[in-house]
Design a protein around this motif. Sequence first.
Motif, PDB file in Angstrom:
ATOM      1  N   SER A 110       0.851  -1.184   0.000  1.00 56.36           N
ATOM      2  CA  SER A 110       0.000   0.000   0.000  1.00 56.36           C
ATOM      3  C   SER A 110       0.887   1.234   0.000  1.00 56.36           C
ATOM      4  N   VAL A 111       0.638   2.126  -0.944  1.00 58.95           N
ATOM      5  CA  VAL A 111       1.419   3.351  -1.046  1.00 58.95           C
ATOM      6  C   VAL A 111       1.246   4.180   0.221  1.00 58.95           C
ATOM      7  N   PRO A 112       2.333   4.654   0.834  1.00 59.01           N
ATOM      8  CA  PRO A 112       2.203   5.502   2.030  1.00 59.01           C
ATOM      9  C   PRO A 112       1.384   6.751   1.733  1.00 59.01           C
ATOM     10  N   LEU A 113       0.777   7.298   2.766  1.00 60.76           N
ATOM     11  CA  LEU A 113       0.009   8.527   2.597  1.00 60.76           C
ATOM     12  C   LEU A 113       0.940   9.689   2.269  1.00 60.76           C
ATOM     13  N   ALA A 114       0.444  10.624   1.475  1.00 61.46           N
ATOM     14  CA  ALA A 114       1.210  11.841   1.196  1.00 61.46           C
ATOM     15  C   ALA A 114       1.225  12.741   2.437  1.00 61.46           C
ATOM     16  N   MET A 115       0.159  12.715   3.214  1.00 56.17           N
ATOM     17  CA  MET A 115       0.077  13.473   4.464  1.00 56.17           C
ATOM     18  C   MET A 115       0.979  12.816   5.500  1.00 56.17           C
ATOM     19  N   GLU A 116       1.809  13.574   6.159  1.00 54.24           N
ATOM     20  CA  GLU A 116       2.832  13.002   7.031  1.00 54.24           C
ATOM     21  C   GLU A 116       2.417  12.904   8.490  1.00 54.24           C
ATOM     22  N   THR A 117       1.356  13.560   8.884  1.00 54.57           N
ATOM     23  CA  THR A 117       0.975  13.581  10.298  1.00 54.57           C
ATOM     24  C   THR A 117      -0.376  12.909  10.484  1.00 54.57           C
ATOM     25  N   GLY A 118      -0.813  12.817  11.756  1.00 50.66           N
ATOM     26  CA  GLY A 118      -2.153  12.322  12.035  1.00 50.66           C
ATOM     27  C   GLY A 118      -2.178  11.078  12.886  1.00 50.66           C
ATOM     28  N   ASP A 119      -3.370  10.762  13.378  1.00 52.38           N
ATOM     29  CA  ASP A 119      -3.640   9.597  14.209  1.00 52.38           C
ATOM     30  C   ASP A 119      -3.358   8.323  13.407  1.00 52.38           C
ATOM     31  N   PRO A 120      -2.479   7.443  13.899  1.00 57.88           N
ATOM     32  CA  PRO A 120      -2.160   6.223  13.137  1.00 57.88           C
ATOM     33  C   PRO A 120      -3.373   5.332  12.887  1.00 57.88           C
ATOM     34  N   HIS A 145      -6.426   0.303  -5.591  1.00 58.11           N
ATOM     35  CA  HIS A 145      -5.187  -0.410  -5.290  1.00 58.11           C
ATOM     36  C   HIS A 145      -4.272  -0.418  -6.511  1.00 58.11           C
ATOM     37  N   THR A 146      -3.598   0.710  -6.723  1.00 60.19           N
ATOM     38  CA  THR A 146      -2.654   0.854  -7.824  1.00 60.19           C
ATOM     39  C   THR A 146      -1.353   1.426  -7.278  1.00 60.19           C
ATOM     40  N   ALA A 147      -0.351   1.500  -8.144  1.00 58.68           N
ATOM     41  CA  ALA A 147       0.940   2.054  -7.729  1.00 58.68           C
ATOM     42  C   ALA A 147       0.893   3.571  -7.592  1.00 58.68           C
ATOM     43  N   ASP A 148      -0.143   4.194  -8.128  1.00 57.94           N
ATOM     44  CA  ASP A 148      -0.258   5.653  -8.090  1.00 57.94           C
ATOM     45  C   ASP A 148      -1.708   6.036  -7.800  1.00 57.94           C
ATOM     46  N   PRO A 149      -2.192   5.718  -6.602  1.00 55.93           N
ATOM     47  CA  PRO A 149      -3.635   5.848  -6.333  1.00 55.93           C
ATOM     48  C   PRO A 149      -4.175   7.259  -6.414  1.00 55.93           C
ATOM     49  N   TYR A 150      -3.358   8.259  -6.098  1.00 53.77           N
ATOM     50  CA  TYR A 150      -3.863   9.631  -6.113  1.00 53.77           C
ATOM     51  C   TYR A 150      -4.257  10.087  -7.517  1.00 53.77           C
ATOM     52  N   HIS A 151      -3.659   9.475  -8.521  1.00 58.60           N
ATOM     53  CA  HIS A 151      -3.920   9.844  -9.917  1.00 58.60           C
ATOM     54  C   HIS A 151      -4.864   8.866 -10.610  1.00 58.60           C
ATOM     55  N   ALA A 187     -15.733   8.965 -10.229  1.00 59.30           N
ATOM     56  CA  ALA A 187     -14.834   8.567  -9.137  1.00 59.30           C
ATOM     57  C   ALA A 187     -13.372   8.760  -9.531  1.00 59.30           C
ATOM     58  N   ALA A 188     -12.621   9.401  -8.640  1.00 57.73           N
ATOM     59  CA  ALA A 188     -11.223   9.703  -8.946  1.00 57.73           C
ATOM     60  C   ALA A 188     -10.426   9.831  -7.655  1.00 57.73           C
ATOM     61  N   GLY A 189      -9.127   9.575  -7.779  1.00 50.63           N
ATOM     62  CA  GLY A 189      -8.215   9.776  -6.671  1.00 50.63           C
ATOM     63  C   GLY A 189      -8.103   8.577  -5.757  1.00 50.63           C
ATOM     64  N   ARG A 190      -7.289   8.724  -4.725  1.00 51.61           N
ATOM     65  CA  ARG A 190      -7.003   7.630  -3.813  1.00 51.61           C
ATOM     66  C   ARG A 190      -8.266   7.095  -3.157  1.00 51.61           C
ATOM     67  N   TYR A 191      -9.221   7.971  -2.904  1.00 51.33           N
ATOM     68  CA  TYR A 191     -10.439   7.574  -2.194  1.00 51.33           C
ATOM     69  C   TYR A 191     -11.654   7.551  -3.122  1.00 51.33           C
ATOM     70  N   GLN A 192     -11.381   7.618  -4.435  1.00 51.18           N
ATOM     71  CA  GLN A 192     -12.426   7.521  -5.458  1.00 51.18           C
ATOM     72  C   GLN A 192     -13.596   8.459  -5.168  1.00 51.18           C
ATOM     73  N   PHE A 193     -13.246   9.715  -4.956  1.00 50.52           N
ATOM     74  CA  PHE A 193     -14.251  10.754  -4.745  1.00 50.52           C
ATOM     75  C   PHE A 193     -15.069  10.984  -6.014  1.00 50.52           C
ATOM     76  N   LEU A 194     -16.388  10.964  -5.910  1.00 51.70           N
ATOM     77  CA  LEU A 194     -17.212  11.526  -6.966  1.00 51.70           C
ATOM     78  C   LEU A 194     -17.015  13.045  -6.958  1.00 51.70           C
TER      79      LEU A 194
END
Length: 233
Positions: free
Chosen positions: A60-70, A85-91, A124-131
């Motif tokens: 799983s690709v690490p998050l781009a955001m570096e902080t936050g509750d694990p 589940h791809t090598a470049d989920p944000y795109h 649907a697009a992006g890591r979280y497949q936002f409409l």
Amino acid sequence: MPPSQRQSRQIVSPAKSKKRGPILGTACLLLTVAWLISTESPLIFGRSLHQLPFVGNVDSVPLAMETGDPYIRALMRTISVAESHTADPYHTLYGGQRINDLTQHPDLCIKIVAGPNTDDCTTAAGRYQFLSTTWLEKARQYHPEPPQWYSWWADYNFGPTYQDAVVYRWLSDFDAWNADIPDLLRQGQVEEVFYLLSGTWTSLGYGTEDNVVTPYLREIYQQMLQEELAAAQ
């Protein structure tokens, strides 16, 4: 045989036939329910309990955001495994296509090729497949850098860190879910969290769009959590 007796039989016979209908229908219903229970169908249990054991780790690709509750970060990565589940989920667009420009949500309606919504289209697009509509709604609430009021032509940046930030804030908002998701995760109530989120991310189970990883999401979440806890130390 006297006519009166023949008439009596003609009346009794249909009456007996009518009684068989409800009895047969009830018997079929009971047999169907018994079969669903015996097979531990998702229609009864939410998820099928007959599944192959989870083997190995999931990349799983690490998050781009570096902080936050694990715990929330692990949940975000689990959603990503289920949705993009791809090598470049944000795109990633629906169906695995890739988009380069993330200055705003791409808002491309792509034809759905499988499942209950076949032949419709989805944005649907992006890591979280936002409409596109969901992104606009949630970005207005949670985006850390919204456009300036005078930039009427600008849109909410859809870059990787912004996708993460919007989802992180959304999942952390008690009022959005009527539940304290971080606390539920700490209590080990992972399935309850999946159920709460399944109306938004249908691949989490309890809906109509499960995929090959859906039965293993609890184990995948535990793997993501161990990675996130280790990274937080």
